[in-house]
Design an enzyme around this catalytic site. Structure first.
Site, PDB file in Angstrom:
ATOM      1  N   CYS A   1       0.818  -1.208   0.000  1.00 16.48           N
ATOM      2  CA  CYS A   1       0.000   0.000   0.000  1.00 16.48           C
ATOM      3  C   CYS A   1       0.859   1.269   0.000  1.00 16.48           C
ATOM      4  O   CYS A   1       1.376   1.652  -1.036  1.00 16.48           O
ATOM      5  CB  CYS A   1      -0.985  -0.027   1.167  1.00 16.48           C
ATOM      6  SG  CYS A   1      -2.431   1.036   0.900  1.00 16.48           S
ATOM      7  N   ALA A   2       1.059   1.912   1.132  1.00 22.01           N
ATOM      8  CA  ALA A   2       1.912   3.101   1.167  1.00 22.01           C
ATOM      9  C   ALA A   2       3.310   2.769   0.669  1.00 22.01           C
ATOM     10  O   ALA A   2       3.966   3.593   0.022  1.00 22.01           O
ATOM     11  CB  ALA A   2       1.979   3.660   2.583  1.00 22.01           C
TER      12      ALA A   2
END
Length: 481
Positions: free
Chosen positions: A356-357
């Site tokens: 994700c990030a």
């Protein structure tokens, strides 16, 4: 304190719906119990990373997640027992409404569908045999609260609702009417929390602001919740309810035992390879079991902050989890030394696991602001929330998975990525609820990066595969922070 016959005393904090105040009440309860001398093990139902951060501040020990969707029903009780070691009471915060869980397409409208949605608070409470305390936002309730409680009490007999906490109560008269409603259906009141604007945690586009980002503010917020809830809750009644737990403790989950089938017989590295795990304010999402499994497999886990650090010396593998890079993009872009370190690390074939990030940080840029440039992708932030569980299959071999291996993960983001001109191999493929095909992420010879969050306890072979790759590679990097 001696544990009950049913195992460590446990209470599950649930609610009729989201927004009822579960996180505030749970965090304050954990802090109040700790202040009263208890050793509290905190848990959160579901894939949430933010609430456990506040629980950890209140309890003084890691907050952990219990999610049957991610790890399977059979692992819930062992993971709970593992997280409860050394505690004399456990507090589990629920997710959404008490019976809200995952329903697959095949189950919608099916006759005889179980009342307990998969991964719901009720489902987890039933697995660990723990009583439920219902937090009710009483702001819009009066005598009709009795009917609401009657519905929850009678909906599923396998769920034991031991009492209720009345939240956002307006006045002494309002409290009296609500108590009468609870008495009418025989539900004990374990606490009354008055309306107080200070009992809130700041939020933004994906929910509450993580405790790790707020630092001193988070500590002050938890202290405030603890102070207010300590004076509002009947702690002896809650502890007595927690002792009503029906199930004995399972054998605790063990990272070493889980990894033993993959590690036993494999050649041991000459030294403990360094796995650098991103942390700090920009990368706050992760499961406590991840580092435990890496260490059990023989790695030396070293945290680093991408806002100011370079890769730790002798880094052999990198893990970059979830978080909010969009909130810290300028600082991330300004750390040019780390960006160069990561590019050199991946170019040398040393493994990187990003979620994700982490995927966004490996991009060339995020809305024009420079990221690390490890992958030929670009990130952009938008208004559309992508949220939900995914049953995914690995598209090709990678540093973590083999083609065709299946996982269940969770994605939660408002960003998107686009690939450069070169063909990029996606990490995952799946079909959505309407049967439409989708892909996610990017893999290279050294990198596995995607939006999908996975629980490490569910993928021991993948972690061993990553560590085997780590054990065969090392490098020396300077540090500056």
């Amino acid at each position: 304190m001696v544990a009950a016959a049913g195992g460590v005393p446990t209470v599950v904090i649930a609610a009729p719906s989201s927004g009822s105040g579960k996180t505030t009440v749970t965090t304050g309860l954990i802090g109040a119990l700790r202040a009263a001398g208890h050793r509290v093990a905190p848990f959160k139902v579901g894939p949430d990373y933010i609430d456990p951060g506040y629980h950890a501040v209140a309890a003084g020990r890691p907050g952990r997640n219990l999610d049957p969707n991610l790890v399977g029903e059979d692992l819930i009780a062992p993971l709970f027992a593992h997280g409860s070691i050394g505690a004399d009471i456990a507090v589990v915060e629920g997710v959404m409404g008490l019976f809200d869980g995952r329903i697959t397409g095949d189950e919608v409208g099916a006759a005889g569908t179980d009342a307990l949605g998969i991964g719901s608070t009720a489902h987890v409470a039933s697995i660990i045999g723990a009583p439920v305390v219902l937090v009710v936002d009483a702001g819009g309730h009066s005598q009709s609260l009795a009917a609401v409680l009657h519905g929850f009490l009678s909906y599923d007999s396998s769920v034991h609702i031991a009492g209720v906490i009345l939240n956002r109560v307006g006045s002494p008269r309002h409290e009296m009417v609500l108590r009468q409603a609870c008495a009418r259906v025989g539900v004990p009141v374990f606490g009354v929390v008055r309306r107080d604007p200070s009992l809130t945690v700041p939020s933004r586009h994906l929910g509450l602001i993580p405790a790790a980002e707020r630092s001193a503010d988070a500590v002050a917020a938890v202290a405030s919740m603890t102070h207010h809830l300590r004076g509002s809750l009947d702690l002896p009644a809650i502890v007595a309810a927690a002792r009503q737990r029906r199930s004995p403790d399972a054998a605790p989950w063990s990272a070493a035992e889980v990894l033993a089938p993959y590690v036993d017989g494999a050649p041991a590295p000459a030294a403990r390879p360094v796995v650098a795990v991103a942390g700090g304010a920009a990368f706050t999402f992760g499961y406590a079991e991840h580092a435990e499994m890496l260490r059990a497999a023989g790695a030396e886990v070293v945290a680093f902050d991408p806002l100011c650090d370079r890769l730790p010396p002798d880094t052999a593998g990198v893990v970059i989890g979830g978080g909010f890079p969009e909130e810290h993009a300028e600082e991330l872009g300004a750390n040019v030394e780390l960006r160069a370190d990561l590019r050199a690390h991946a170019a040398a074939g040393r493994p990187v696991h990003a979620e994700c990030a982490g995927l966004i940080y490996l991009a060339e840029h995020l809305d024009g602001r420079p990221m690390s440039g490890v992958l030929d992708i670009a990130g952009s932030f938008g208004p559309r929330l992508t949220l939900g569980y995914r049953d995914a299959v690995a598209v090709s071999d990678s540093v973590l998975f083999r083609a065709g291996e299946r996982v269940t993960g969770h994605e939660f983001h408002r960003s998107t990525v686009t690939t450069g001109e070169g063909a990029a191999t996606p990490a995952w493929a799946w079909r959505d609820a309407e049967g439409r095909g989708a892909t996610d992420g990017v893999i290279t010879a050294a990198v596995h990066a995607s939006y999908l969050h996975l629980h490490p306890a569910a993928i021991p072979e993948a972690l061993h595969r990553f560590l085997a790759r780590v054990g065969s590679r090392s490098c020396t990097m300077p540090t500056n922070c």
